[in-house]
Design an enzyme around this catalytic site. Structure first.
Site, PDB file in Angstrom:
ATOM      1  N   GLU A   1      -1.514  -5.606   8.445  1.00 42.17           N
ATOM      2  CA  GLU A   1       0.048  -4.846   9.847  1.00 42.17           C
ATOM      3  C   GLU A   1      -1.860  -4.902  11.208  1.00 42.17           C
ATOM      4  O   GLU A   1      -2.689  -5.533  11.073  1.00 42.17           O
ATOM      5  CB  GLU A   1      -0.382  -3.803   9.400  1.00 42.17           C
ATOM      6  CG  GLU A   1      -0.197  -3.058   8.290  1.00 42.17           C
ATOM      7  CD  GLU A   1       0.506  -1.874   8.216  1.00 42.17           C
ATOM      8  OE1 GLU A   1       0.652  -0.883   8.804  1.00 42.17           O
ATOM      9  OE2 GLU A   1       1.174  -1.286   6.866  1.00 42.17           O
TER      10      GLU A   1
ATOM     11  N   ASP B   1       0.695  -0.820  -0.027  1.00 40.50           N
ATOM     12  CA  ASP B   1       0.034  -0.579  -0.141  1.00 40.50           C
ATOM     13  C   ASP B   1       1.004   1.529  -0.054  1.00 40.50           C
ATOM     14  O   ASP B   1       0.214   2.418  -0.248  1.00 40.50           O
ATOM     15  CB  ASP B   1      -0.901  -0.122   1.409  1.00 40.50           C
ATOM     16  CG  ASP B   1      -0.599  -0.150   2.221  1.00 40.50           C
ATOM     17  OD1 ASP B   1       0.215  -0.464   2.722  1.00 40.50           O
ATOM     18  OD2 ASP B   1      -1.032  -0.319   3.726  1.00 40.50           O
ATOM     19  N   SER B   2       2.189   1.040   0.054  1.00 39.46           N
ATOM     20  CA  SER B   2       3.079   1.949  -0.257  1.00 39.46           C
ATOM     21  C   SER B   2       3.259   2.773  -1.802  1.00 39.46           C
ATOM     22  O   SER B   2       2.569   3.777  -2.016  1.00 39.46           O
ATOM     23  CB  SER B   2       4.812   1.522   0.097  1.00 39.46           C
ATOM     24  OG  SER B   2       5.028   0.589  -0.838  1.00 39.46           O
TER      25      SER B   2
ATOM     26  N   ASP C   1      -0.780  -5.679  -1.118  1.00 37.10           N
ATOM     27  CA  ASP C   1      -1.312  -6.002   0.979  1.00 37.10           C
ATOM     28  C   ASP C   1      -2.589  -5.077   1.083  1.00 37.10           C
ATOM     29  O   ASP C   1      -3.679  -4.780   0.685  1.00 37.10           O
ATOM     30  CB  ASP C   1      -0.591  -4.210   0.928  1.00 37.10           C
ATOM     31  CG  ASP C   1      -0.198  -3.977   2.157  1.00 37.10           C
ATOM     32  OD1 ASP C   1       1.068  -5.007   2.691  1.00 37.10           O
ATOM     33  OD2 ASP C   1       0.784  -3.239   1.814  1.00 37.10           O
TER      34      ASP C   1
ATOM     35  N   GLU D   1       9.737  -4.091  10.099  1.00 34.05           N
ATOM     36  CA  GLU D   1       9.877  -3.179  10.109  1.00 34.05           C
ATOM     37  C   GLU D   1      10.426  -2.632  11.163  1.00 34.05           C
ATOM     38  O   GLU D   1       9.021  -1.733  11.963  1.00 34.05           O
ATOM     39  CB  GLU D   1       8.695  -2.025   9.122  1.00 34.05           C
ATOM     40  CG  GLU D   1       9.215  -0.402   9.208  1.00 34.05           C
ATOM     41  CD  GLU D   1       7.588  -0.398   7.898  1.00 34.05           C
ATOM     42  OE1 GLU D   1       7.158  -1.146   7.972  1.00 34.05           O
ATOM     43  OE2 GLU D   1       8.276   0.688   7.459  1.00 34.05           O
TER      44      GLU D   1
ATOM     45  N   LYS E   1      -0.580  -9.691   3.230  1.00 33.80           N
ATOM     46  CA  LYS E   1       0.164  -9.058   4.325  1.00 33.80           C
ATOM     47  C   LYS E   1      -0.799  -7.734   5.051  1.00 33.80           C
ATOM     48  O   LYS E   1      -1.887  -7.175   4.776  1.00 33.80           O
ATOM     49  CB  LYS E   1       1.001  -8.425   3.470  1.00 33.80           C
ATOM     50  CG  LYS E   1       1.837  -7.347   5.401  1.00 33.80           C
ATOM     51  CD  LYS E   1       3.660  -7.166   4.278  1.00 33.80           C
ATOM     52  CE  LYS E   1       3.959  -6.174   3.882  1.00 33.80           C
ATOM     53  NZ  LYS E   1       2.995  -4.776   4.076  1.00 33.80           N
TER      54      LYS E   1
HETATM   55  O1  KIV Z   1       3.067  -0.966   1.391  1.00 34.40           O
HETATM   56  C1  KIV Z   1       4.956  -1.538   1.745  1.00 34.40           C
HETATM   57  O2  KIV Z   1       5.294  -1.110   0.933  1.00 34.40           O
HETATM   58  C2  KIV Z   1       5.105  -1.766   2.697  1.00 34.40           C
HETATM   59  C3  KIV Z   1       6.189  -2.107   3.285  1.00 34.40           C
HETATM   60  C4  KIV Z   1       6.978  -0.989   3.899  1.00 34.40           C
HETATM   61  C5  KIV Z   1       7.303  -3.420   3.474  1.00 34.40           C
HETATM   62  O3  KIV Z   1       4.337  -2.928   3.265  1.00 34.40           O
END
Ligand code: KIV
Length: 262
Positions: free
Chosen positions: A114, A44-45, A83, A180, A112
């Site tokens: 959080e 989600d970056s 994500d 992280e 993934k």
């Molecule tokens: O969204 C992302 O790029 C991430 C990385 C920082 C691991 O979760």
């Protein structure tokens, strides 16, 4: 050969380092895949590096599903990690399942999410229903407002909390744990105590594998450069060369160096 959860487990057991990079489109997926990157993280970056927003929070399920489908079309071998987006999974295991199954149908092989030990119930719910989960602990960017910024987590006594989070999530069925911005000594202790692979970003070298945001390691993101980032483009001279240098450095354990570590 297609990378699966079994491949990752075997690599970690045999001490072969896993390389992961973020990826958001088909052309980069093909390039990263050819360079031997084992995991493409549709992170989600993308909200920050692709959309130009100031955090990861605004990214929606539709946008994530779209980028996962783009990456899935470009990759042959890499495992695609999608994500879970802010607000689409924290409410209940059932909400998380609906979101995760949409991302899997778009092309993800693992999702993934959080959060610490309190996400164990959700992790178990997904894992028992055939959805491999990567737990993201330590600095969790979706908590930027609660943390008051992007800060190293697990320093001093707080390290026990992060260790307990990792153990609870692995026990609940997480297939992988991503840490992280945690001190390297803590990341090593967590890696030694878990039965599943660990991936680090700002977590030192003693983990099963590494991840960086693609735009950071290519030096094209205009935002502030974190301590754990290395610009691989600076020496390589081409995108392909930079990605190959990253994979070689992760496998050869020359990245991260002390200067990238907390
Ligand atoms: O969204 C992302 O790029 C991430 C990385 C920082 C691991 O979760």
């Amino acid at each position: 050969m297609k990378i699966t959860v079994t491949t990752l487990q075997k690599m970690a057991q045999e001490g072969h380092k896993i390389s992961m990079l973020t990826c958001y489109d088909a052309s980069f997926a093909s390039l990263l895949d050819d360079a031997g990157v084992e995991i493409l993280l549709v992170g989600d970056s993308l909200g920050m590096v692709v959309q130009g927003k100031d955090s990861t929070l605004p990214v929606t399920e539709d946008e994530m599903a779209y980028h996962i489908a783009c990456v899935a079309r470009g990759a042959k071998n890499a495992l695609i990690l999608g994500d879970m987006t802010f607000g689409a999974y924290q409410q209940s295991p059932q909400q998380a399942f609906a979101h995760a199954s949409r991302l899997m149908q778009a092309g993800a092989n693992m999702v993934k999410l959080e959060g610490g030990a309190y996400m164990a119930e959700t992790t178990r719910f997904l894992a028992e229903r055939g959805i491999p989960v990567c737990s993201h602990i330590g600095l969790t960017p979706q908590f930027v407002n609660a943390f008051g910024g992007y800060r190293v987590q697990g320093k001093g006594d707080d390290g026990r909390r992060v260790l307990n989070d990792a153990k609870a999530l692995a026990e609940a069925g997480a297939s992988m744990v991503l840490m992280e911005c945690v001190p390297a000594a803590l990341a090593r202790e967590i890696t030694d105590s878990l039965p599943v692979p660990t991936i680090g970003i700002g977590a030192g070298a003693d983990v099963s594998g590494q991840v960086l945001v693609l735009h950071d390691m290519l030096g094209v993101y205009p935002g502030k450069k974190a301590r754990f980032v290395k610009n691989f483009m600076a020496e390589a001279g081409s995108i392909q060369g930079a990605v190959e240098a990253y994979v070689k450095a992760v496998r050869g354990k020359t990245f991260p160096a002390d200067e990238h570590t907390f």
